[in-house]
Design an enzyme around this catalytic site. Structure first.
Site, PDB file in Angstrom:
ATOM      1  N   THR A  18      29.521  80.533   4.320  1.00 40.90           N
ATOM      2  CA  THR A  18      28.064  80.676   4.335  1.00 40.90           C
ATOM      3  C   THR A  18      27.540  81.365   3.075  1.00 40.90           C
ATOM      4  OG1 THR A  18      28.354  82.680   5.681  1.00 40.90           O
ATOM      5  CG2 THR A  18      27.829  80.634   6.840  1.00 40.90           C
ATOM      6  N   ASP A  94      34.350  71.455   3.734  1.00 38.10           N
ATOM      7  CA  ASP A  94      33.702  71.600   2.429  1.00 38.10           C
ATOM      8  C   ASP A  94      34.660  71.586   1.245  1.00 38.10           C
ATOM      9  OD1 ASP A  94      34.812  74.259   2.466  1.00 38.10           O
ATOM     10  OD2 ASP A  94      33.025  74.977   3.518  1.00 38.10           O
ATOM     11  N   HIS A 111      39.618  69.376  10.400  1.00 40.02           N
ATOM     12  CA  HIS A 111      38.521  68.438  10.623  1.00 40.02           C
ATOM     13  C   HIS A 111      38.304  67.509   9.442  1.00 40.02           C
ATOM     14  CE1 HIS A 111      36.847  71.537  13.718  1.00 40.02           C
ATOM     15  NE2 HIS A 111      37.844  70.822  14.185  1.00 40.02           N
ATOM     16  N   CYS A 146      39.784  44.988   4.350  1.00 40.37           N
ATOM     17  CA  CYS A 146      40.480  44.568   5.563  1.00 40.37           C
ATOM     18  C   CYS A 146      39.530  44.231   6.700  1.00 40.37           C
ATOM     19  CB  CYS A 146      41.455  45.658   6.020  1.00 40.37           C
ATOM     20  SG  CYS A 146      40.671  47.050   6.865  1.00 40.37           S
ATOM     21  N   SER A 184      35.485  82.566  12.135  1.00 43.26           N
ATOM     22  CA  SER A 184      35.477  81.582  13.214  1.00 43.26           C
ATOM     23  C   SER A 184      35.131  82.264  14.528  1.00 43.26           C
ATOM     24  CB  SER A 184      36.837  80.892  13.347  1.00 43.26           C
ATOM     25  OG  SER A 184      36.847  80.022  14.467  1.00 43.26           O
TER      26      SER A 184
END
Length: 234
Positions: A18, A94, A111, A146, A184
């Site tokens: 942040t 990020d 992620h 594809c 977290s």
């Protein structure tokens, strides 16, 4: 605690980025609320939803295009350079840990990352520049040779984590003697699984986060403070 640890695994969430200008999900007025990610099932089912997902992604990318590693990322990179860190496991997309890290540092991006796209069919990588150019000039969705659907390489809501990445995170949790959580809330699974796995395997647990987490009572050290202010002196 850090000084006598032989193998440290660092687990990071949105709170470490942040200060770099990357917004988190839960803060009041967060732009993620105006540009909420499209659910994976909707992305697969509807081309209109895929177009909206790309519009929202590019809007969010613009908000933190100038983001650079902050004090927390640089502190973790220093620990790695000193041979302390076994791995960095991050929920963030990020790429800032990778930007701060050395070439041999292990960064486990749970992620995925938002810096490129991949075909959901064959797995080929697609660069964002050409995708954005065609999308903004002609409204064209990215196509793979594809015939598969192309999507940002970050994990969407409802999309399964990569099993190989998940396994790397499990191994990093089991092979450390100190597990450090930075920024977290440990509210989103499997986020809470890894520090608890490490703790149950004998590792000490340290948590630095502005707000309380569900594992605070189980931790050996808890600091509710700014990450950069806390780590800079170490």
């Amino acid at each position: 605690m850090l000084g006598d640890a032989r193998a440290v695994t660092v687990f990071t969430g949105a709170g470490i980025s942040t200060e770099c200008g990357v917004p988190d999900y839960r803060s009041p007025g967060s732009p993620w609320r105006a540009h909420a990610p499209i659910a994976f099932a909707d992305y697969l089912a509807d081309p209109a939803m895929r177009a909206e997902a790309w519009r929202r992604k590019f809007a969010m990318d613009d908000l933190y295009a100038a983001a650079r590693p902050g004090r927390g990322h640089r502190a973790v990179a220093r620990w790695a350079a000193a041979g302390r860190v076994r791995a960095v496991v991050t929920q963030n997309i990020d790429g800032l840990h990778g930007a701060a890290a050395g070439p041999d540092d292990e960064i486990v991006e749970l992620h995925g990352v938002g810096s490129h796209a991949r075909c959901l069919g064959c797995g080929d990588r697609h660069e964002l520049g050409p995708i954005r150019s065609r999308f903004e000039s002609h409204g064209a969705l990215p196509e793979c040779a594809c015939g598969g659907i192309v999507k940002s390489a970050s994990i969407a809501f409802g999309q399964s984590l990569d099993p190989a990445v998940l396994q790397r995170a499990v191994e990093a949790s089991l092979e450390c003697d100190l597990f450090v959580v930075l920024g977290s809330t440990l509210l989103v699974r499997p986020a809470a699984r890894f520090p608890d796995l490490a703790r149950r395997n004998g590792a000490r647990l340290a948590i630095v986060n502005r707000e309380p987490t569900p594992l605070d009572r189980e931790a050996d050290l808890v600091v509710h403070a700014d990450i950069g202010d806390t780590l800079d002196p170490l």
